[in-house]
Design a protein around this motif. Structure first.
Motif, short mmCIF file in Angstrom:
data_model
loop_
_atom_site.label_atom_id
_atom_site.label_comp_id
_atom_site.label_asym_id
_atom_site.label_seq_id
_atom_site.Cartn_x
_atom_site.Cartn_y
_atom_site.Cartn_z
N LYS A 12 0.85 -1.20 0.00
CA LYS A 12 0.00 0.00 0.00
C LYS A 12 0.88 1.24 0.00
CE LYS A 12 -3.39 -2.27 3.04
NZ LYS A 12 -2.57 -3.47 3.29
N LYS A 13 0.41 2.27 -0.71
CA LYS A 13 1.09 3.56 -0.65
C LYS A 13 0.08 4.67 -0.88
CE LYS A 13 4.22 6.64 -0.23
NZ LYS A 13 4.80 6.90 1.10
N GLN A 14 0.13 5.68 -0.02
CA GLN A 14 -0.67 6.86 -0.24
C GLN A 14 0.14 8.10 0.10
OE1 GLN A 14 -3.73 5.50 2.76
NE2 GLN A 14 -3.74 7.70 3.24
N VAL A 19 -4.65 7.77 -2.29
CA VAL A 19 -4.19 6.38 -2.28
C VAL A 19 -3.68 6.04 -3.68
CG1 VAL A 19 -4.81 3.98 -1.89
CG2 VAL A 19 -5.84 5.77 -0.48
N ARG A 22 -3.05 0.02 -3.82
CA ARG A 22 -4.02 -0.63 -2.94
C ARG A 22 -3.79 -2.14 -2.97
NH1 ARG A 22 -8.59 3.19 -3.08
NH2 ARG A 22 -8.15 4.75 -4.68
N ASP A 23 -3.19 -2.66 -1.92
CA ASP A 23 -3.05 -4.12 -1.78
C ASP A 23 -2.49 -4.79 -3.03
OD1 ASP A 23 -3.87 -4.53 0.89
OD2 ASP A 23 -5.95 -4.16 0.30
N ASP A 222 -5.88 2.71 -11.43
CA ASP A 222 -6.36 3.24 -10.14
C ASP A 222 -5.72 2.53 -8.94
OD1 ASP A 222 -8.00 5.03 -11.51
OD2 ASP A 222 -9.67 3.61 -11.55
N GLY A 223 -4.43 2.20 -9.07
CA GLY A 223 -3.70 1.65 -7.94
C GLY A 223 -3.92 0.18 -7.66
N VAL A 224 -4.58 -0.52 -8.56
CA VAL A 224 -4.79 -1.96 -8.37
C VAL A 224 -4.36 -2.71 -9.63
CG1 VAL A 224 -6.69 -1.62 -6.76
CG2 VAL A 224 -7.18 -1.94 -9.18
#
Length: 254
Positions: A12-14, A19, A22-23, A222-224
């Motif tokens: 994870k990083k924000q 964010v 995500r995982d 989108d981070g996934v």
């Protein structure tokens, strides 16, 4: 069964409230070439920067080779010596070349082994000259960066990363700042590294190159991770609508 060379778990990083990852879960075998594709802002470059601790994750775990870190909130920053050891496992090539302008090409490639590994200058020079020959720039050893084309600068940057003898090479859109006619000379070096069995993660918009050279493609948005699998399978027959939509902008089939 191979032990993965790279293992990422629940990463994870924000940044503030934003964010970015995500995982993220990812396993990469020794010698595998993985292409990360996806729209701008999907988290690809941040993931790469987390892998060599240029960006410290907010949670999850990263293992490269025998070195691993668990991240648990903001206090999980590894100690500088541990960071340096971990980072030495990875060679990173950026979109912009970041060569030292006051040093010759040879000096740029020698700098890491001499300053970070305390290597004798004679040994470092021998390694640097071999690597410059490998990337087709043996005749540019005494030139300064301002005398090189963009493609030549990027090949020097690759040689500089290889001089640290990394276990893994990370490429963050290494061709996106180049004029189109110079892209092929950099991709050719990357293709040779893949053929030699270097474990590589390549963030790229060169979809045809990813289809040809990568063992696996990972599509992020989108981070996934939306979709991953064998390169030709993902690129030619994507399962997810988001992947299909993204790839519809590229002409990749032979």
């Amino acid at each position: 069964m191979n032990t993965p060379k790279i293992e990422v778990a629940a990463l994870k990083k924000q940044f503030g409230d934003h964010v970015v990852l995500r995982d993220i879960n990812l396993k990469i075998d020794p010698g595998a070439v993985v292409a990360l594709i996806g729209p701008s802002g999907s988290g690809k470059s941040t993931l790469l920067r987390c892998l060599n601790l240029l960006v410290v994750p907010n949670g999850g775990r990263i293992r490269i080779g025998s070195d691993a870190f668990d991240f648990d909130g903001a206090k999980a920053m590894p100690k500088p010596k541990a960071q340096a050891k971990f980072r030495s496992n990875t060679g990173m090539v950026f979109q912009h070349f970041n060569l030292f302008p006051h040093m010759t090409v040879l000096q740029n490639v020698m700098e890491g082994p001499v300053s970070a590994k305390n290597m004798h200058k004679g040994e470092a020079e021998a390694i640097a000259r071999r690597l410059l020959a490998k990337v087709g720039l043996a005749d540019k050893a005494d030139a300064f960066p301002n005398r090189l084309s963009g493609g030549q600068k990027q090949r020097v940057a690759i040689a500089r990363a290889l001089a640290m003898e990394p276990e893994v090479m990370l490429f963050d859109e290494a061709t996106s700042a180049l004029d189109p006619e110079l892209v092929s000379e950099v991709l050719s070096v990357m293709r040779d590294l893949a053929a030699e069995g270097m474990t590589m993660i390549i963030v790229t918009h060169e979809i045809a190159f990813a289809r040809e050279v990568a063992d696996r493609v990972v599509f992020m948005r989108d981070g996934v991770i939306v979709e991953e699998g064998p390169a030709r399978e993902v690129i030619d027959n994507p399962r997810q609508e988001a992947t299909r939509s993204f790839l519809s902008h590229f002409h990749t089939r032979n």
